[in-house]
Design a protein around this motif. Structure first.
Motif, PDB file in Angstrom:
ATOM      1  N   ARG A   1       0.768  -1.112   0.084  1.00  0.00           N
ATOM      2  CA  ARG A   1       0.050  -0.034  -0.082  1.00  0.00           C
ATOM      3  C   ARG A   1       1.005   1.220   0.146  1.00  0.00           C
ATOM      4  O   ARG A   1       1.465   1.598   1.061  1.00  0.00           O
ATOM      5  N   ASP A   2       1.000   2.073  -1.058  1.00  0.00           N
ATOM      6  CA  ASP A   2       1.782   3.105  -1.279  1.00  0.00           C
ATOM      7  C   ASP A   2       1.246   4.274  -1.232  1.00  0.00           C
ATOM      8  O   ASP A   2       1.642   5.327  -1.244  1.00  0.00           O
ATOM      9  N   ASN A   3      -0.191   4.393  -1.760  1.00  0.00           N
ATOM     10  CA  ASN A   3      -0.992   5.532  -1.672  1.00  0.00           C
ATOM     11  C   ASN A   3      -2.289   5.459  -0.961  1.00  0.00           C
ATOM     12  O   ASN A   3      -2.619   4.400  -0.597  1.00  0.00           O
ATOM     13  N   ASN A   4      -2.791   6.657  -0.881  1.00  0.00           N
ATOM     14  CA  ASN A   4      -3.969   6.707   0.075  1.00  0.00           C
ATOM     15  C   ASN A   4      -3.880   5.759   1.209  1.00  0.00           C
ATOM     16  O   ASN A   4      -4.591   4.959   1.618  1.00  0.00           O
ATOM     17  N   LEU A   5      -2.947   5.969   2.090  1.00  0.00           N
ATOM     18  CA  LEU A   5      -2.466   5.128   3.043  1.00  0.00           C
ATOM     19  C   LEU A   5      -3.332   5.308   4.088  1.00  0.00           C
ATOM     20  O   LEU A   5      -3.654   6.046   4.685  1.00  0.00           O
ATOM     21  N   PRO A   6      -3.866   3.999   4.850  1.00  0.00           N
ATOM     22  CA  PRO A   6      -4.764   3.867   5.628  1.00  0.00           C
ATOM     23  C   PRO A   6      -4.128   3.677   6.971  1.00  0.00           C
ATOM     24  O   PRO A   6      -3.140   3.585   7.255  1.00  0.00           O
ATOM     25  N   PRO A   7      -5.021   3.536   8.121  1.00  0.00           N
ATOM     26  CA  PRO A   7      -4.451   3.574   9.466  1.00  0.00           C
ATOM     27  C   PRO A   7      -3.775   1.949   9.424  1.00  0.00           C
ATOM     28  O   PRO A   7      -4.289   1.161   8.719  1.00  0.00           O
ATOM     29  N   PHE A   8      -2.862   2.070  10.371  1.00  0.00           N
ATOM     30  CA  PHE A   8      -2.200   0.824  10.278  1.00  0.00           C
ATOM     31  C   PHE A   8      -3.061  -0.410  10.500  1.00  0.00           C
ATOM     32  O   PHE A   8      -2.674  -1.446  10.090  1.00  0.00           O
ATOM     33  N   ASP A   9      -4.029  -0.410  11.299  1.00  0.00           N
ATOM     34  CA  ASP A   9      -4.771  -1.395  11.843  1.00  0.00           C
ATOM     35  C   ASP A   9      -5.494  -2.016  10.638  1.00  0.00           C
ATOM     36  O   ASP A   9      -5.909  -3.152  10.470  1.00  0.00           O
ATOM     37  N   VAL A  10      -5.950  -1.034   9.678  1.00  0.00           N
ATOM     38  CA  VAL A  10      -6.480  -1.592   8.464  1.00  0.00           C
ATOM     39  C   VAL A  10      -5.367  -2.403   7.583  1.00  0.00           C
ATOM     40  O   VAL A  10      -5.926  -3.517   7.082  1.00  0.00           O
ATOM     41  N   LEU A  11      -4.240  -2.066   7.526  1.00  0.00           N
ATOM     42  CA  LEU A  11      -3.136  -2.910   6.833  1.00  0.00           C
ATOM     43  C   LEU A  11      -3.152  -4.184   7.521  1.00  0.00           C
ATOM     44  O   LEU A  11      -2.732  -5.348   7.024  1.00  0.00           O
ATOM     45  N   LEU A  12      -3.012  -4.162   8.841  1.00  0.00           N
ATOM     46  CA  LEU A  12      -2.869  -5.297   9.770  1.00  0.00           C
ATOM     47  C   LEU A  12      -4.140  -6.456   9.313  1.00  0.00           C
ATOM     48  O   LEU A  12      -4.119  -7.511   9.536  1.00  0.00           O
ATOM     49  N   GLY A  13      -5.261  -5.826   9.124  1.00  0.00           N
ATOM     50  CA  GLY A  13      -6.433  -6.693   8.970  1.00  0.00           C
ATOM     51  C   GLY A  13      -6.190  -7.453   7.814  1.00  0.00           C
ATOM     52  O   GLY A  13      -6.660  -8.651   7.449  1.00  0.00           O
ATOM     53  N   GLU A  14      -5.785  -6.705   6.615  1.00  0.00           N
ATOM     54  CA  GLU A  14      -5.530  -7.480   5.435  1.00  0.00           C
ATOM     55  C   GLU A  14      -4.283  -8.412   5.612  1.00  0.00           C
ATOM     56  O   GLU A  14      -4.286  -9.592   4.948  1.00  0.00           O
ATOM     57  N   ALA A  15      -3.382  -8.096   6.308  1.00  0.00           N
ATOM     58  CA  ALA A  15      -2.481  -9.307   6.676  1.00  0.00           C
ATOM     59  C   ALA A  15      -2.940 -10.229   7.336  1.00  0.00           C
ATOM     60  O   ALA A  15      -2.446 -11.526   7.124  1.00  0.00           O
ATOM     61  N   ARG A  16      -3.878 -10.275   8.146  1.00  0.00           N
ATOM     62  CA  ARG A  16      -4.205 -11.350   9.041  1.00  0.00           C
ATOM     63  C   ARG A  16      -5.051 -12.106   7.731  1.00  0.00           C
ATOM     64  O   ARG A  16      -5.152 -13.367   8.083  1.00  0.00           O
ATOM     65  N   GLN A  17      -5.874 -11.545   7.071  1.00  0.00           N
ATOM     66  CA  GLN A  17      -6.486 -12.269   6.127  1.00  0.00           C
ATOM     67  C   GLN A  17      -5.714 -13.276   5.106  1.00  0.00           C
ATOM     68  O   GLN A  17      -6.067 -14.370   4.961  1.00  0.00           O
ATOM     69  N   ALA A  18      -4.640 -12.422   4.861  1.00  0.00           N
ATOM     70  CA  ALA A  18      -3.765 -13.478   3.966  1.00  0.00           C
ATOM     71  C   ALA A  18      -3.080 -14.553   4.847  1.00  0.00           C
ATOM     72  O   ALA A  18      -2.950 -15.627   4.536  1.00  0.00           O
ATOM     73  N   ASP A  19      -2.849 -14.123   6.186  1.00  0.00           N
ATOM     74  CA  ASP A  19      -2.286 -15.347   6.971  1.00  0.00           C
ATOM     75  C   ASP A  19      -3.224 -16.408   7.177  1.00  0.00           C
ATOM     76  O   ASP A  19      -2.567 -17.609   7.299  1.00  0.00           O
ATOM     77  N   LYS A  20      -4.681 -16.103   7.213  1.00  0.00           N
ATOM     78  CA  LYS A  20      -5.615 -17.246   7.435  1.00  0.00           C
ATOM     79  C   LYS A  20      -5.364 -17.963   6.170  1.00  0.00           C
ATOM     80  O   LYS A  20      -5.480 -19.282   6.308  1.00  0.00           O
ATOM     81  N   LEU A  21      -5.249 -17.383   5.005  1.00  0.00           N
ATOM     82  CA  LEU A  21      -5.046 -18.516   3.825  1.00  0.00           C
ATOM     83  C   LEU A  21      -3.681 -19.183   3.949  1.00  0.00           C
ATOM     84  O   LEU A  21      -3.877 -20.265   3.158  1.00  0.00           O
ATOM     85  N   LEU A  22      -2.656 -18.426   4.307  1.00  0.00           N
ATOM     86  CA  LEU A  22      -1.412 -19.184   4.261  1.00  0.00           C
ATOM     87  C   LEU A  22      -1.620 -20.490   5.290  1.00  0.00           C
ATOM     88  O   LEU A  22      -1.104 -21.472   5.002  1.00  0.00           O
ATOM     89  N   LEU A  23      -2.248 -20.397   6.433  1.00  0.00           N
ATOM     90  CA  LEU A  23      -2.470 -21.346   7.107  1.00  0.00           C
ATOM     91  C   LEU A  23      -3.410 -22.676   6.754  1.00  0.00           C
ATOM     92  O   LEU A  23      -3.105 -23.767   7.043  1.00  0.00           O
ATOM     93  N   SER A  24      -4.336 -22.098   5.985  1.00  0.00           N
ATOM     94  CA  SER A  24      -5.111 -23.173   5.235  1.00  0.00           C
ATOM     95  C   SER A  24      -4.494 -24.150   4.268  1.00  0.00           C
ATOM     96  O   SER A  24      -4.846 -25.005   4.072  1.00  0.00           O
TER      97      SER A  24
END
Length: 282
Positions: free
Chosen positions: A256-279
């Motif tokens: 995410r390089d533009n329209n940077l959201p709060p850090f927690d928003v990025l963490l939410g996307e990271a957790r979504q990807a981690d769930k898929l990795l775990l699966s």
């Protein structure tokens, strides 16, 4: 993931932005790694190095180049390559990557990632440049597939085959940008999954996910722009899951390089990807 090409953990990482330096150090988020653009750190000192040094003590690091102009017609910039080597020596990142693109001509730097013609002379030139980079840095690099908006009439090699031949000849790895696949395939009316299946998936050392902007071209057709300024699209998430089903868990970056959201928003996307990795067995 090929451990010889990337030492990153099989988890999700985030692009490290200066706006989040203090929050990262203060909260110690549960993140697999951070990635930075090499060119932002090609100075001797200053606050960027201060904070990156502190964060590097706690997290694995991926170094992502945007200025080597791997596909450029001229020789690589020796001064740029030397500074890149110094940066790698300083931070010892677990992975280094660059783009299948060109960014300048002669002494002019265009600050963009521009497309290549896929033909034999270009293939030979790109392979020579990658050999030079890997020899100079004394490590393998990852090559990122491009996001493109036009194609050259005189291209004679399919893009996926072009990428595959580079990897076969140079021994570099593949940074599979799933968003770039989706953007390019929609723009050129290709099948994203078929494109991915034609790539050398055994060489994937890192995956990128990002958002895009949507517009229309002069004919009114759908045109996607890889701007890293929006949440990851559902179609890209679905394509990412299909990729993981084929390659297994691979270190994945949320860009995410533009329209940077709060850090927690990025963490939410990271957790979504981690769930898929775990699966798939991370």
């Amino acid at each position: 993931m090929n451990s010889l090409l990337s030492g990153l953990p099989r988890r999700t990482g985030l692009g490290l932005k200066s706006e989040h330096f203090r929050e990262v150090l203060g909260s110690r988020p549960d993140i697999g790694f951070f990635e930075v653009h090499a060119e932002n750190y090609m100075v001797a000192g200053g606050p960027f190095h201060h904070f990156l040094g502190l964060i590097r003590e706690q997290y694995p690091l991926s170094l992502h180049g945007v200025g080597l102009s791997i596909g450029g017609e001229g020789p690589l910039d020796a001064h740029h390559l030397r500074r890149l080597g110094e940066l790698i020596e300083r931070y010892q990142p677990q992975a280094f990557s660059e783009h299948l693109a060109w960014a300048g001509h002669g002494s002019i730097f265009l600050n963009d990632l521009l497309p290549l013609a896929y033909d034999t002379p270009t293939l030979n030139r790109v392979c020579s440049h990658i050999d030079q980079v890997q020899t100079t840095l004394r490590r393998p690099m990852l090559l990122e597939n491009p996001a493109t908006y036009l194609a050259f009439e005189h291209s004679t090699i399919d893009e996926a085959d072009f990428v595959g031949e580079i990897i076969r000849r140079t021994g570099c790895g593949l940074l599979l940008d799933v968003n770039n696949v989706y953007v390019s395939c929609i723009n050129h009316r290709r099948d994203p999954l078929a494109y991915i299946q034609a790539l050398p998936l055994h060489a994937v050392g890192e995956i990128h996910l990002a958002g895009f902007n949507e517009d229309s071209d002069a004919l009114g057709d759908r045109l996607l722009i890889d701007d890293h300024g929006a949440p990851i699209d559902n179609e890209v998430w679905a394509l990412y899951q299909r990729v993981l089903e084929q390659v297994g868990p691979v270190a994945t970056l949320i860009e995410r390089d533009n329209n940077l959201p709060p850090f927690d928003v990025l963490l939410g996307e990271a957790r979504q990807a981690d769930k898929l990795l775990l699966s798939v067995g991370a």
